[in-house]
Design an enzyme around this catalytic site. Structure first.
Site, mmCIF file in Angstrom:
data_model
loop_
_atom_site.group_PDB
_atom_site.id
_atom_site.type_symbol
_atom_site.label_atom_id
_atom_site.label_comp_id
_atom_site.label_asym_id
_atom_site.label_seq_id
_atom_site.Cartn_x
_atom_site.Cartn_y
_atom_site.Cartn_z
ATOM 1 N N HIS A 164 12.837 42.831 -46.265
ATOM 2 C CA HIS A 164 13.756 43.965 -46.357
ATOM 3 C C HIS A 164 14.535 43.936 -47.665
ATOM 4 O O HIS A 164 14.737 44.950 -48.323
ATOM 5 C CB HIS A 164 14.780 43.879 -45.212
ATOM 6 N N ARG B 268 3.820 56.544 -45.454
ATOM 7 C CA ARG B 268 3.614 55.518 -44.423
ATOM 8 C C ARG B 268 4.508 55.876 -43.233
ATOM 9 O O ARG B 268 5.730 55.772 -43.334
ATOM 10 C CB ARG B 268 3.994 54.142 -44.943
ATOM 11 N N ARG C 52 -0.095 59.434 -43.434
ATOM 12 C CA ARG C 52 -0.981 58.471 -42.770
ATOM 13 C C ARG C 52 -0.544 58.283 -41.331
ATOM 14 O O ARG C 52 0.645 58.115 -41.051
ATOM 15 C CB ARG C 52 -0.927 57.134 -43.521
ATOM 16 N N GLU D 225 -10.374 50.899 -46.660
ATOM 17 C CA GLU D 225 -9.695 49.622 -46.881
ATOM 18 C C GLU D 225 -10.368 48.470 -46.148
ATOM 19 O O GLU D 225 -9.894 47.346 -46.192
ATOM 20 C CB GLU D 225 -8.206 49.712 -46.523
ATOM 21 N N ASN E 126 -4.855 47.300 -51.395
ATOM 22 C CA ASN E 126 -4.124 46.116 -50.898
ATOM 23 C C ASN E 126 -4.939 45.429 -49.804
ATOM 24 O O ASN E 126 -5.146 44.215 -49.826
ATOM 25 C CB ASN E 126 -2.762 46.506 -50.315
ATOM 26 N N ASP E 127 -5.391 46.231 -48.848
ATOM 27 C CA ASP E 127 -6.186 45.642 -47.766
ATOM 28 C C ASP E 127 -7.632 45.423 -48.186
ATOM 29 O O ASP E 127 -8.235 44.414 -47.807
ATOM 30 C CB ASP E 127 -6.125 46.543 -46.519
ATOM 31 N N ARG F 287 -3.299 38.703 -47.833
ATOM 32 C CA ARG F 287 -2.536 39.330 -48.923
ATOM 33 C C ARG F 287 -1.109 38.834 -49.034
ATOM 34 O O ARG F 287 -0.442 39.080 -50.029
ATOM 35 C CB ARG F 287 -2.576 40.857 -48.798
ATOM 36 N N CYS G 71 -4.407 54.385 -53.310
ATOM 37 C CA CYS G 71 -2.979 54.346 -52.979
ATOM 38 C C CYS G 71 -2.481 52.916 -52.782
ATOM 39 O O CYS G 71 -1.353 52.702 -52.352
ATOM 40 C CB CYS G 71 -2.678 55.198 -51.746
HETATM 41 C C1 PEP Z 1 -3.471 49.434 -48.757
HETATM 42 O O1 PEP Z 1 -3.940 48.691 -47.892
HETATM 43 O O2 PEP Z 1 -3.840 49.415 -49.952
HETATM 44 C C2 PEP Z 1 -2.411 50.389 -48.421
HETATM 45 C C3 PEP Z 1 -1.988 51.280 -49.297
HETATM 46 O O3 PEP Z 1 -1.871 50.300 -47.190
HETATM 47 P P1 PEP Z 1 -0.746 49.236 -46.759
HETATM 48 O O4 PEP Z 1 -0.283 48.532 -48.007
HETATM 49 O O5 PEP Z 1 0.303 50.040 -46.098
HETATM 50 O O6 PEP Z 1 -1.528 48.363 -45.839
HETATM 51 MG MG MG Z 2 -3.577 49.073 -45.771
#
Ligand code: PEP
Ligand code: MG
Length: 663
Positions: free
Chosen positions: A313, A420, A456, A554, A577-578, A588, A625
């Site tokens: 946070h 999100r 999303r 992802e 990211n995923d 991650r 994204c």
């Molecule tokens: C991702 O996985 O790249 C993504 C944008 O979603 P989050 O970071 O919310 O998992």
């Molecule tokens: Mg993700």
């Protein structure tokens, strides 16, 4: 004696506020009143005992009354318990809900910034000097005076008092107690969170379980300070043992109040961030969202904390306020205590305690350069990037709450590439209903109209608790029951969201995106559910429209079958990211594996290339994204692979526009 069984209809059960009001009502009667839940029983005139009983909505309880006015009491109390909105002060929200919601709202949806905020063009300091490395939590440079925020732990060492001292000690407690409540009152007033929060906290503080228990201890020979701290600890422990996460978190409130009272009794001042009167770098062992919310944020130019990770946070709040921050610093409290000046580089996660004049001069030059660079970027605000070979690139914003809309518009975001929605569902007692969601989605769509907003659907799993959804214990929650998998199993959760999205889609710019898609069948099942929701809305005579439907790519499964998925959807958005985590089999959030967590690894780049290829063939748009979309060295690579849109936290939009325009 009268005994009546009743099913409790009070929204969310007898939590803080309804319990307080119920007890207040019960106290109007002289008869004894007890509530039984199963085998446990509580005095109905004690708010705290009622809270600790943990009565939930739809629980069956037994009300027992004994005394001359018992029938009146039973009638009034049953009426209270059968009223869903009983005791609710704010449209279904307890005051403390608002506090946590405020903290969550500040959570700027910029989790994407967490992974690698480094700009490789940021120069290393010209002067080499020993530094300590922590987690790079919020980029930017800072150098200046240290403000050490290490509130001392108060110990409840009992001092014995004589019987003739009791009266005086009780009076001292009374004064300290009233002063602490008044101070709390004015503190929250400054935060714009006035009556309800103070009322909820004072309800607990003024309850018999707190103030009477302290007075009883004093009467039995304890000094007031030790009695206060001890009772605070005991009461906090009782709340900590509760099943309900929301009630458990009240333990901190109780400790906080006990601490404030005890500090006054001991004649000590608490170190407070609210009193920061000049620009400083805050050094802390730990900082809660509440500490931060109370702080004079304008005077925090940098933040160093022993606890915290890039997704905590605190990191999110620091990024939302543009405060450079290094968290998770591996040093002892004393190292912080000794520091008088500090320099920090939030992008590199580096901290210099008491830097030399040479290093400070170097920092001053780099900070000035950063400012000039940032000011120069503002000319890109209204630029719509076109590459030299004529490709139009959209630079959109990732948001997590409506509070970030202004920052995104200010930065010239060309829409929202990822909203999100999970923040709407977290840190609260119940799931948001369809109308609440509709309000949020339509306000977002209106703010960016006619630019697209990609919303999303709920992307949570066992790692992020959400009220009303019991996640099974899983060994690998990141590979578990989450995202669209969970939503498809829980139409009671999913359908209100889809219905809210269908209604908001009448604005014309709402697009819906599904997270964690593995398989074509999942997309088809969502389409069926969307059609069912549309049919229901039509029958109800509600206005709705079919939004464009896209998926996040992802998972390796989605990337490898992108050619099969593309004809079924309107757009792709690659969640790097995923995707990086799953392609590389690297957690991650595990700092020990940071070197292997590489979006620029050939394996991930090949996957992205396949997705772009499939999108091109099916003539649909493809965005990125994930955090990679904001990284200067990745932008040319992604655009080169065929990505049409990059979506990122608002603070990175101007820089990305510049880079994309220069390709
Ligand atoms: C991702 O996985 O790249 C993504 C944008 O979603 P989050 O970071 O919310 O998992
Ligand atoms: Mg993700």
């Amino acid at each position: 004696m009268l005994e009546t069984a009743i099913v409790v209809k009070v929204n969310e059960g007898l939590h803080a506020r309804p319990a307080t009001q119920f007890a207040k009502l019960a106290k109007e009667f002289s008869c004894s009143l007890q509530i039984f839940r199963g085998a446990t029983c509580a005095d109905a005139k004690s708010a705290v005992k009622l809270m600790l009983l943990g009565v939930k909505q739809d629980d069956q309880i037994l009300l027992r009354a004994d005394g001359s006015d018992e029938s009146d009491a039973v009638r009034r109390l049953l009426q209270f318990l059968s009223e869903p909105s009983a005791g609710v002060s704010l449209a279904g929200h307890d005051a403390n809900d608002r506090l946590v919601e405020k903290a969550a709202a500040v959570e700027a949806g910029s989790r994407a910034d967490a992974d690698k905020p480094q700009d490789p063009r940021v120069q290393e300091p010209a002067v080499t000097e020993a530094s300590v490395r922590g987690v790079a939590a919020s980029e930017g440079l800072a150098d200046g005076e240290a403000f050490v925020y290490l509130p001392e732990a108060l110990r409840a060492t009992r001092q014995f008092i004589e019987p003739d001292e009791v009266e005086g000690e009780l009076a001292r407690f009374g004064v300290a107690f009233r002063e602490a409540i008044a101070a709390l009152d004015s503190q929250f007033e400054t935060m714009g969170q006035h009556d309800d929060i103070v009322e909820a906290l004072t309800d607990v503080a003024q309850s018999d379980e707190f103030s009477s228990a302290v007075k009883d201890r004093i009467a039995s020979g304890w000094d007031a300070a030790a009695a206060t701290l001890q009772v605070g600890e005991e009461l906090a422990a009782a709340f900590l043992a509760m099943e309900d996460e929301y009630l458990r978190s009240r333990a901190d409130d109780i400790r906080g109040i006990a601490r404030q009272v005890a500090l006054r009794l001991l004649g000590r001042d608490d170190v407070s961030l609210a009193s920061l009167s000049r620009p400083c770098i805050v050094l802390a062992a730990d900082l809660s969202a509440l500490d931060f919310a109370r702080a004079c944020v304008a005077n925090i130019v940098g933040l160093v904390c022993i606890k915290g990770s890039a997704t905590s946070h605190l990191a999110i709040m620091a990024r939302a306020h543009g405060i450079p921050a290094v968290l998770g610093l591996p040093v002892a409290d004393d190292r912080l205590r000794e520091a008088t000046t500090v320099a920090l580089d939030g992008a590199q996660g580096q901290v210099w305690f008491d830097p030399s004049p040479e290093l400070q001069a170097d920092f001053a030059a780099r900070i000035a350069q950063d400012r000039r660079r940032h000011a120069a970027l503002s000319v890109y605000r209204d630029v719509a990037p076109v590459t030299r070979d004529g490709r139009h690139i959209e630079i959109a914003a990732n948001l997590g709450s409506l509070t970030e809309i202004d920052a995104a518009l200010e930065a010239g975001a060309m829409g929202v590439g990822l909203f999100r929605t999970e923040l709407l569902f977290m840190d609260r007692r119940t799931l948001p209903d369809e109308d609440e969601q509709y309000n949020v989605y339509s306000r977002l769509a209106e703010a960016f109209h006619p630019r697209p907003v990609v919303i999303r659907t709920l992307d949570v799993g066992g790692d992020k608790p959400v009220p009303g959804i019991v996640f099974p214990q899983e060994d690998n929650p990141f590979l578990g029951w989450r995202g669209v998998r969970m939503c498809l199993d829980r139409p009671d959760v999913f359908k209100p969201q889809l219905r809210a999205l269908l209604r908001a889609a009448t604005l014309g710019n709402v697009h819906v995106m599904l997270p964690m898609v593995d398989d074509l069948d999942e997309v088809r099942r969502v389409k069926v559910l969307l059609a069912t929701c549309a049919q229901e809305l039509a029958l109800e005579g509600a206005a709705y429209a079919m939004p464009k439907l896209g998926i996040m790519v992802e998972t390796p499964a989605a990337a490898l079958t992108a050619d099969l998925l593309a004809p079924e959807v309107d757009f792709f958005s690659i969640g790097t990211n995923d995707l990086t985590q799953y392609v590389m089999a690297v957690d991650r959030v595990n700092p020990n594996l940071a070197a292997l967590y590489r979006t620029d690894h050939p394996a991930v780049l090949r996957a992205i290339g396949m997705v772009c290829e499939a999108a091109k063939k099916a003539n649909i748009r493809v965005a990125v994204c994930g955090e990679a979309a904001a990284r200067p060295e990745m932008i040319p690579v992604l655009i080169g692979l065929g990505v049409n849109e990059l979506s990122m936290s608002p603070s990175s939009v101007l820089r990305a526009k510049k880079i994309a325009s220069e390709l």
